[in-house]
Design a protein around this motif. Sequence first.
Motif, PDB file in Angstrom:
ATOM      1  N   LYS A   4       0.875  -1.280   0.036  1.00 17.80           N
ATOM      2  CA  LYS A   4       0.072   0.087  -0.035  1.00 17.80           C
ATOM      3  C   LYS A   4       0.671   1.149  -0.010  1.00 17.80           C
ATOM      4  O   LYS A   4       1.911   1.222   0.486  1.00 17.80           O
ATOM      5  CB  LYS A   4      -1.134  -0.012   1.232  1.00 17.80           C
ATOM      6  CG  LYS A   4      -0.291   0.216   2.435  1.00 17.80           C
ATOM      7  CD  LYS A   4      -1.580   0.444   3.795  1.00 17.80           C
ATOM      8  CE  LYS A   4      -0.801   0.975   4.909  1.00 17.80           C
ATOM      9  NZ  LYS A   4      -1.769   1.175   5.920  1.00 17.80           N
ATOM     10  N   LYS A   5       0.389   2.305  -0.756  1.00 15.80           N
ATOM     11  CA  LYS A   5       1.281   3.596  -0.618  1.00 15.80           C
ATOM     12  C   LYS A   5       1.085   4.395   0.512  1.00 15.80           C
ATOM     13  O   LYS A   5       0.092   4.406   1.029  1.00 15.80           O
ATOM     14  CB  LYS A   5       0.652   4.275  -1.792  1.00 15.80           C
ATOM     15  CG  LYS A   5       1.138   5.779  -2.069  1.00 15.80           C
ATOM     16  CD  LYS A   5       0.464   6.488  -3.376  1.00 15.80           C
ATOM     17  CE  LYS A   5       0.736   7.984  -3.250  1.00 15.80           C
ATOM     18  NZ  LYS A   5       0.155   8.599  -4.377  1.00 15.80           N
ATOM     19  N   ILE A   6       2.228   4.760   1.038  1.00 17.55           N
ATOM     20  CA  ILE A   6       2.065   5.452   2.344  1.00 17.55           C
ATOM     21  C   ILE A   6       3.021   6.954   2.096  1.00 17.55           C
ATOM     22  O   ILE A   6       2.762   7.485   2.973  1.00 17.55           O
ATOM     23  CB  ILE A   6       2.843   4.778   3.555  1.00 17.55           C
ATOM     24  CG1 ILE A   6       4.356   4.428   3.073  1.00 17.55           C
ATOM     25  CG2 ILE A   6       2.175   3.467   3.919  1.00 17.55           C
ATOM     26  CD1 ILE A   6       5.047   3.623   4.101  1.00 17.55           C
ATOM     27  N   GLY A   7       3.231   7.166   0.923  1.00 18.58           N
ATOM     28  CA  GLY A   7       3.723   8.440   0.701  1.00 18.58           C
ATOM     29  C   GLY A   7       4.331   8.690  -0.837  1.00 18.58           C
ATOM     30  O   GLY A   7       4.234   7.779  -1.452  1.00 18.58           O
ATOM     31  N   THR A   8       4.911   9.748  -0.966  1.00 23.20           N
ATOM     32  CA  THR A   8       5.260   9.996  -2.394  1.00 23.20           C
ATOM     33  C   THR A   8       6.887  10.798  -2.090  1.00 23.20           C
ATOM     34  O   THR A   8       6.882  11.497  -1.112  1.00 23.20           O
ATOM     35  CB  THR A   8       4.697  10.713  -3.263  1.00 23.20           C
ATOM     36  OG1 THR A   8       4.425  11.953  -2.680  1.00 23.20           O
ATOM     37  CG2 THR A   8       3.430  10.104  -3.530  1.00 23.20           C
TER      38      THR A   8
END
Length: 72
Positions: A4-8
């Motif tokens: 899952k994406k938690i930041g960029t």
Amino acid sequence: MAYKKIGTIDNISQIPFNKNLIVTGRMGNGWSWHMPGVFKKQGNKIVFRNVHEMSTEIDKNTIIGLNILEEI
């Protein structure tokens, strides 16, 4: 495995150094896909060293567009 994406990371000022990360996206002319590794400073250079001990050098002109992921 699922992630899952938690930041960029969109520019070098957002790079979290010396933290184990999983990244997906573009660094310069290369592409990384669910790649674990660490960003480190080496003198005036910034390097992403992945789990296979391969390095990608980044400077202020490098185009960066990464998602930071975590395994779920």
